[in-house]
Design a protein around this motif. Structure first.
Motif, short mmCIF file in Angstrom:
data_model
loop_
_atom_site.label_atom_id
_atom_site.label_comp_id
_atom_site.label_asym_id
_atom_site.label_seq_id
_atom_site.Cartn_x
_atom_site.Cartn_y
_atom_site.Cartn_z
N MET A 1 0.80 -1.08 0.10
CA MET A 1 0.03 0.04 0.16
C MET A 1 0.77 1.19 -0.18
N PRO A 2 0.71 2.19 -1.09
CA PRO A 2 1.58 3.27 -1.01
C PRO A 2 1.09 4.31 0.12
N LYS A 3 2.18 5.01 0.54
CA LYS A 3 2.01 5.80 1.60
C LYS A 3 1.47 7.16 1.02
N ALA A 4 0.58 7.61 1.78
CA ALA A 4 -0.05 8.66 1.31
C ALA A 4 0.76 10.11 1.73
N GLU A 5 1.03 10.89 0.52
CA GLU A 5 1.89 12.00 0.97
C GLU A 5 1.10 13.12 1.47
N LEU A 6 1.46 13.60 2.51
CA LEU A 6 0.98 14.80 3.28
C LEU A 6 1.77 16.05 2.98
N LYS A 7 0.66 17.18 2.89
CA LYS A 7 1.23 18.21 2.34
C LYS A 7 1.68 19.13 3.68
N PRO A 8 2.50 19.80 3.73
CA PRO A 8 2.85 20.73 4.83
C PRO A 8 1.48 21.27 5.60
N ALA A 9 0.77 21.51 4.77
CA ALA A 9 -0.51 22.40 5.27
C ALA A 9 -1.54 21.38 6.41
N GLU A 10 -1.24 20.22 5.86
CA GLU A 10 -1.94 19.10 6.50
C GLU A 10 -1.33 18.61 7.71
N LEU A 11 0.17 18.73 7.78
CA LEU A 11 1.00 18.35 8.75
C LEU A 11 0.88 19.36 9.88
N PHE A 12 0.93 20.67 9.65
CA PHE A 12 0.84 21.78 10.53
C PHE A 12 -0.49 22.77 9.94
N PRO A 13 -1.50 22.42 10.60
CA PRO A 13 -2.58 23.18 9.90
C PRO A 13 -2.57 24.63 10.42
N ILE A 14 -2.49 25.73 9.88
CA ILE A 14 -2.79 27.14 9.91
C ILE A 14 -3.84 27.82 9.76
N SER A 15 -4.01 28.40 10.85
CA SER A 15 -5.31 29.39 10.93
C SER A 15 -5.08 30.45 11.59
N GLY A 16 -6.08 31.35 11.48
CA GLY A 16 -6.04 32.56 12.17
C GLY A 16 -5.93 32.68 13.61
N ASP A 17 -6.48 31.57 14.24
CA ASP A 17 -6.43 31.35 15.76
C ASP A 17 -5.04 30.76 16.08
N ASN A 18 -4.45 29.85 15.31
CA ASN A 18 -3.15 29.36 15.59
C ASN A 18 -2.03 30.22 15.19
N VAL A 19 -2.18 31.22 14.27
CA VAL A 19 -1.12 32.30 14.20
C VAL A 19 -1.15 33.09 15.24
N ARG A 20 -2.39 33.60 15.71
CA ARG A 20 -2.35 34.34 16.97
C ARG A 20 -1.95 33.78 17.92
N GLU A 21 -2.29 32.49 18.43
CA GLU A 21 -1.91 31.84 19.59
C GLU A 21 -0.28 31.79 19.54
N ILE A 22 0.47 31.53 18.33
CA ILE A 22 1.78 31.39 18.26
C ILE A 22 2.40 32.87 18.51
N ALA A 23 1.80 33.81 18.05
CA ALA A 23 2.45 35.08 18.10
C ALA A 23 2.31 35.56 19.69
N GLU A 24 1.15 35.28 20.22
CA GLU A 24 1.06 35.73 21.56
C GLU A 24 2.01 35.02 22.31
N LYS A 25 2.14 33.67 22.25
CA LYS A 25 3.16 32.71 23.15
C LYS A 25 4.48 33.37 22.67
N GLY A 26 4.91 33.75 21.62
CA GLY A 26 6.17 34.39 21.32
C GLY A 26 6.36 35.51 21.86
N LEU A 27 5.47 36.58 22.05
CA LEU A 27 5.53 37.83 22.51
C LEU A 27 5.73 37.51 24.26
N THR A 28 4.88 36.56 24.79
CA THR A 28 5.00 36.57 26.11
C THR A 28 6.46 35.87 26.53
N GLN A 29 7.04 35.05 25.73
CA GLN A 29 8.33 34.44 26.04
C GLN A 29 9.41 35.56 25.66
N THR A 30 9.10 36.45 24.77
CA THR A 30 10.16 37.60 24.77
C THR A 30 10.12 38.62 25.92
#
Length: 142
Positions: A1-30
């Motif tokens: 059975m061939p492996k299904a190739e996953l696209k980067p977007a499927e591995l790391f789903p990016i949404s507006g909420d994720n981006v905001r969460e990552i930015a807030e976390k980075g800002l807090t750490q900074t």
């Protein structure tokens, strides 16, 4: 059975909420890192100031001790000169000179030991705040 190739977007789903969460976390750490760095810098400045104060007081004490040595040497020389003027023979003058050189060397040796000990004491005391700060800064990082 061939492996299904996953696209980067499927591995790391990016949404507006994720981006905001990552930015807030980075800002807090900074912000946290900045606050820690700022606090460490203020503590280091305080240690340097303490050390400088100790050095200034120590140099005042050292200068006073050196002046006492100069004054003592001047009195020894004046005593020698007045004895030399009162000498009644060249033999007595040579004897006075030998005694004076011996006294002067003994005085200089004692003065050098005293000034060296004082300089070491000043250096030890002045380095203590810096040493304490260094240990305080390095141990948490290790």
């Amino acid at each position: 059975m061939p492996k299904a190739e996953l696209k980067p977007a499927e591995l790391f789903p990016i949404s507006g909420d994720n981006v905001r969460e990552i930015a807030e976390k980075g800002l807090t750490q900074t912000r946290d890192a900045y606050e820690k760095l700022n606090a460490s810098a203020k503590e280091a400045a305080g240690s340097i100031e303490s050390s400088a104060t100790i050095v200034a007081k120590g140099l005042t004490e050292f200068n006073a001790k050196a002046f006492e040595a100069i004054q003592a040497n001047a009195y020894l020389t004046l005593d020698y000169l007045s004895s030399l003027v009162a000498a009644k023979s060249p033999t007595e003058a040579v004897s006075l000179h030998s005694a004076h050189v011996e006294k002067q060397l003994k005085a200089l040796s004692g003065q050098a030991k005293d000034l060296t000990a004082l300089a070491q004491k000043i250096a030890q005391e002045a380095s203590e705040p810096l040493k304490t700060q260094f240990e305080k800064t390095i141990k948490p990082a290790a």
